[in-house]
Scaffold this active site. Structure first.
Site, short mmCIF file in Angstrom:
data_model
loop_
_atom_site.label_atom_id
_atom_site.label_comp_id
_atom_site.label_asym_id
_atom_site.label_seq_id
_atom_site.Cartn_x
_atom_site.Cartn_y
_atom_site.Cartn_z
N GLY A 14 0.78 -1.24 0.00
CA GLY A 14 0.00 0.00 0.00
C GLY A 14 0.81 1.29 0.00
O GLY A 14 0.30 2.34 0.39
N ASN A 16 1.70 3.04 -2.57
CA ASN A 16 1.04 3.98 -3.50
C ASN A 16 -0.25 4.51 -2.90
O ASN A 16 -0.58 5.69 -3.07
CB ASN A 16 0.77 3.31 -4.86
CG ASN A 16 2.01 3.26 -5.72
OD1 ASN A 16 2.42 4.28 -6.28
ND2 ASN A 16 2.64 2.10 -5.81
N MET A 88 -3.46 -7.27 -7.33
CA MET A 88 -2.88 -8.36 -8.12
C MET A 88 -3.92 -9.31 -8.71
O MET A 88 -3.64 -10.49 -8.91
CB MET A 88 -1.86 -9.13 -7.26
CG MET A 88 -0.66 -8.28 -6.92
SD MET A 88 0.09 -7.54 -8.40
CE MET A 88 1.56 -6.83 -7.74
N LYS A 89 -5.11 -8.81 -8.97
CA LYS A 89 -6.15 -9.64 -9.60
C LYS A 89 -6.57 -8.98 -10.90
O LYS A 89 -6.52 -7.75 -11.02
CB LYS A 89 -7.37 -9.75 -8.69
CG LYS A 89 -7.12 -10.52 -7.42
CD LYS A 89 -7.18 -12.00 -7.69
CE LYS A 89 -6.69 -12.79 -6.49
NZ LYS A 89 -6.61 -14.22 -6.76
N ASN A 105 -4.25 2.07 -13.67
CA ASN A 105 -3.35 1.14 -12.97
C ASN A 105 -1.93 1.67 -13.01
O ASN A 105 -1.57 2.41 -13.93
CB ASN A 105 -3.40 -0.23 -13.66
CG ASN A 105 -2.49 -1.25 -13.00
OD1 ASN A 105 -2.40 -1.33 -11.77
ND2 ASN A 105 -1.79 -2.04 -13.80
N HIS A 107 2.02 0.24 -13.14
CA HIS A 107 2.77 -0.99 -13.41
C HIS A 107 4.27 -0.68 -13.35
O HIS A 107 4.72 0.34 -13.87
CB HIS A 107 2.39 -1.53 -14.80
CG HIS A 107 3.04 -2.83 -15.09
ND1 HIS A 107 2.60 -4.03 -14.54
CD2 HIS A 107 4.12 -3.15 -15.85
CE1 HIS A 107 3.38 -5.00 -14.95
NE2 HIS A 107 4.31 -4.51 -15.74
C1 GAR Z 1 3.82 -1.36 -7.26
O1 GAR Z 1 5.20 -1.35 -7.52
C2 GAR Z 1 3.03 -1.54 -8.53
O2 GAR Z 1 3.66 -1.01 -9.65
C3 GAR Z 1 2.96 -3.04 -8.62
O3 GAR Z 1 2.78 -3.48 -7.32
C4 GAR Z 1 3.45 -2.60 -6.44
C5 GAR Z 1 2.54 -2.27 -5.30
O4 GAR Z 1 3.20 -1.56 -4.31
N1 GAR Z 1 1.88 -3.43 -9.47
C6 GAR Z 1 1.93 -4.46 -10.30
O5 GAR Z 1 2.90 -5.19 -10.40
C7 GAR Z 1 0.68 -4.67 -11.11
N2 GAR Z 1 0.92 -5.56 -12.18
P1 GAR Z 1 2.42 -0.85 -3.14
O6 GAR Z 1 1.43 -1.89 -2.59
O7 GAR Z 1 3.49 -0.51 -2.14
O8 GAR Z 1 1.72 0.35 -3.71
#
Ligand code: GAR
Length: 188
Positions: A14, A16, A88-89, A105, A107
């Protein structure tokens, strides 16, 4: 300014979400976060939502009709935009359509390169010299929607997965708010 109502979907740390919650307190930031959805009851990010007194919805994605339940909550909180932040879904095509495709989103790669999971390991295995992050609209194709913002950096020799993740996330925390501003200010 009249802010748009946002819902953030998470699965884990979390960082972000934390950053967007902080930013959304600014008078000038175009969204206000009204709801957090997590498919993981243990997600650390839920603590940030609690800290900011944002209602949280924990969903069981193995339950066939869970998306209908989520849509009801989105209506209840008059949500205008969904921000996926480490969720992640996969979101179904039907859900995207019902929500008028207002889903974005973040990425951890320079899309269209390295769609999908295990991004950092694949980037290192391919000996890329540059990487970064991308904020994009979500469509029915995995990590395939229109790009809103990207930020990049050069990979140093001997980098490992943990370095790449750290450096990418620093940029994510700049790129995500910027992308949101771009959407609402520029009618992107
Ligand atoms: C982030 O780095 C995001 O880019 C990635 O998960 C992380 C979540 O971090 N997302 C993916 O890989 C989606 N395919 P957070 O929970 O600390 O925000």
């Amino acid at each position: 300014m009249v802010k748009k109502n946002a819902c953030v979907f998470i699965s884990g740390e979390g960082s972000n979400l934390k950053n967007l919650l902080k930013r959304s307190r600014d008078y000038n930031f175009p969204i206000s976060i009204k709801l957090v959805v997590s498919n993981n009851p243990e997600a650390k990010g839920l603590n940030f939502a609690k800290k900011y007194s944002i209602p949280c919805l924990i969903v069981n994605t193995s339950f066939r009709f869970f998306e209908t339940g989520v849509l009801n909550y989105l209506k209840k909180y008059r949500i205008n935009i969904i921000c996926l932040a480490g969720y992640m879904k996969v979101i179904s095509k039907k859900f995207l359509k019902s929500f008028n495709n207002q889903v974005i989103n973040i990425h951890p790669s320079l899309l269209p390169k390295f769609k999908g999971l295990n991004t950092f390991k694949r980037i290192l295995d391919k000996k890329e010299i540059k990487t970064g992050c991308t904020v994009h609209f979500v469509n029915e194709k995995l990590d395939g929607g229109r790009i809103i913002a990207q930020k990049s950096f050069y990979i140093t020799i001997n980098s490992n997965v943990s370095d790449l993740k750290k450096r990418t996330q620093v940029l994510e925390h700049i790129a995500y708010p910027e992308a949101i501003i771009k959407i609402f200010r520029a009618n992107y």
